[in-house]
Design an enzyme around this catalytic site. Structure first.
Site, PDB file in Angstrom:
ATOM      1  N   HIS A  51       0.837  -1.193   0.000  1.00 25.34           N
ATOM      2  CA  HIS A  51       0.000   0.000   0.000  1.00 25.34           C
ATOM      3  C   HIS A  51       0.878   1.251   0.000  1.00 25.34           C
ATOM      4  O   HIS A  51       2.096   1.166   0.212  1.00 25.34           O
ATOM      5  CB  HIS A  51      -0.957   0.015   1.196  1.00 25.34           C
TER       6      HIS A  51
HETATM    7  P1  TYD Z   1      -1.371  -2.456   7.737  1.00 22.25           P
HETATM    8  O1  TYD Z   1      -0.920  -1.038   7.874  1.00 22.25           O
HETATM    9  O2  TYD Z   1      -2.042  -2.853   6.455  1.00 22.25           O
HETATM   10  O3  TYD Z   1      -0.145  -3.444   8.023  1.00 22.25           O
HETATM   11  P2  TYD Z   1       1.188  -3.773   7.177  1.00 22.25           P
HETATM   12  O4  TYD Z   1       1.569  -2.531   6.427  1.00 22.25           O
HETATM   13  O5  TYD Z   1       2.170  -4.180   8.208  1.00 22.25           O
HETATM   14  O6  TYD Z   1       0.868  -4.902   6.251  1.00 22.25           O
HETATM   15  O7  TYD Z   1      -2.334  -2.786   8.977  1.00 22.25           O
HETATM   16  C1  TYD Z   1      -2.768  -4.099   9.229  1.00 22.25           C
HETATM   17  C2  TYD Z   1      -4.032  -4.014  10.066  1.00 22.25           C
HETATM   18  O8  TYD Z   1      -3.754  -3.386  11.332  1.00 22.25           O
HETATM   19  C3  TYD Z   1      -5.140  -3.207   9.414  1.00 22.25           C
HETATM   20  O9  TYD Z   1      -6.385  -3.865   9.676  1.00 22.25           O
HETATM   21  C4  TYD Z   1      -5.122  -1.892  10.138  1.00 22.25           C
HETATM   22  C5  TYD Z   1      -4.589  -2.248  11.505  1.00 22.25           C
HETATM   23  N1  TYD Z   1      -3.804  -1.151  12.104  1.00 22.25           N
HETATM   24  C6  TYD Z   1      -4.345  -0.402  13.136  1.00 22.25           C
HETATM   25  O10 TYD Z   1      -5.484  -0.624  13.583  1.00 22.25           O
HETATM   26  N2  TYD Z   1      -3.603   0.601  13.691  1.00 22.25           N
HETATM   27  C7  TYD Z   1      -2.355   0.891  13.256  1.00 22.25           C
HETATM   28  O11 TYD Z   1      -1.681   1.834  13.785  1.00 22.25           O
HETATM   29  C8  TYD Z   1      -1.807   0.111  12.157  1.00 22.25           C
HETATM   30  C9  TYD Z   1      -0.432   0.397  11.622  1.00 22.25           C
HETATM   31  C10 TYD Z   1      -2.565  -0.897  11.621  1.00 22.25           C
END
Ligand code: TYD
Length: 132
Positions: A51
């Site tokens: 993303h």
């Molecule tokens: P995501 O940012 O997509 O993780 P990565 O980049 O590590 O793959 O987040 C994964 C999940 O966690 C998504 O459902 C959103 C949640 N999340 C939060 O609730 N708070 C946060 O601060 C972060 C970073 C993620």
């Protein structure tokens, strides 16, 4: 026009006998910090991320283990960073498409300029590729 991702080296205070302290003070934090989160126990075969963000800037640090970060900016400039020094951070600018892969023992700390907001994410690669 777009800021590119870049590495930031933090001080490493100490020695091999005593161990080390690293510190991120204001002059090595290019934004006001609003959130810190950390990622751990990610299986090695999993690629996280996938993303980009409209407003979020963050610094990724492998405080333990190794993280391979692949980035792409609008216009197609791609980079690959290996984070494996606890005193080195990767500044991830806005509109930076990124994926991360983790060694089994790695812990990633992220220092961010804003609260979590799902509406800030661009999760569709095709949508990202439309950004000029
Ligand atoms: P995501 O940012 O997509 O993780 P990565 O980049 O590590 O793959 O987040 C994964 C999940 O966690 C998504 O459902 C959103 C949640 N999340 C939060 O609730 N708070 C946060 O601060 C972060 C970073 C993620």
């Amino acid at each position: 026009m777009y800021k590119q991702p870049y590495l930031i080296e933090y001080p490493k205070i100490g020695n091999t006998l005593q161990g080390y302290i690293s510190v991120a003070e204001k002059e090595k934090l290019p934004f006001d910090v609003k959130r810190v989160y950390w990622t751990y126990y990610t299986p090695e075969e999993v690629k996280r991320g996938g993303h980009a963000h409209h407003q979020l800037e963050q610094i990724l640090i492998a405080v333990a283990g190794k993280i391979i970060v692949e980035t792409e900016m609008p216009g197609g400039i791609k980079d690959r960073f290996i984070l494996e020094s606890p005193n080195v951070g990767l500044l991830m600018p806005t509109y930076c498409w990124h994926t991360m892969q983790y060694s089994h023992n790695s812990v990633q700390v992220c220092i961010a300029n804003m609260a979590y907001e799902e509406s800030d994410y661009i999760r569709d690669y095709n949508e990202f590729k439309l950004i000029k």
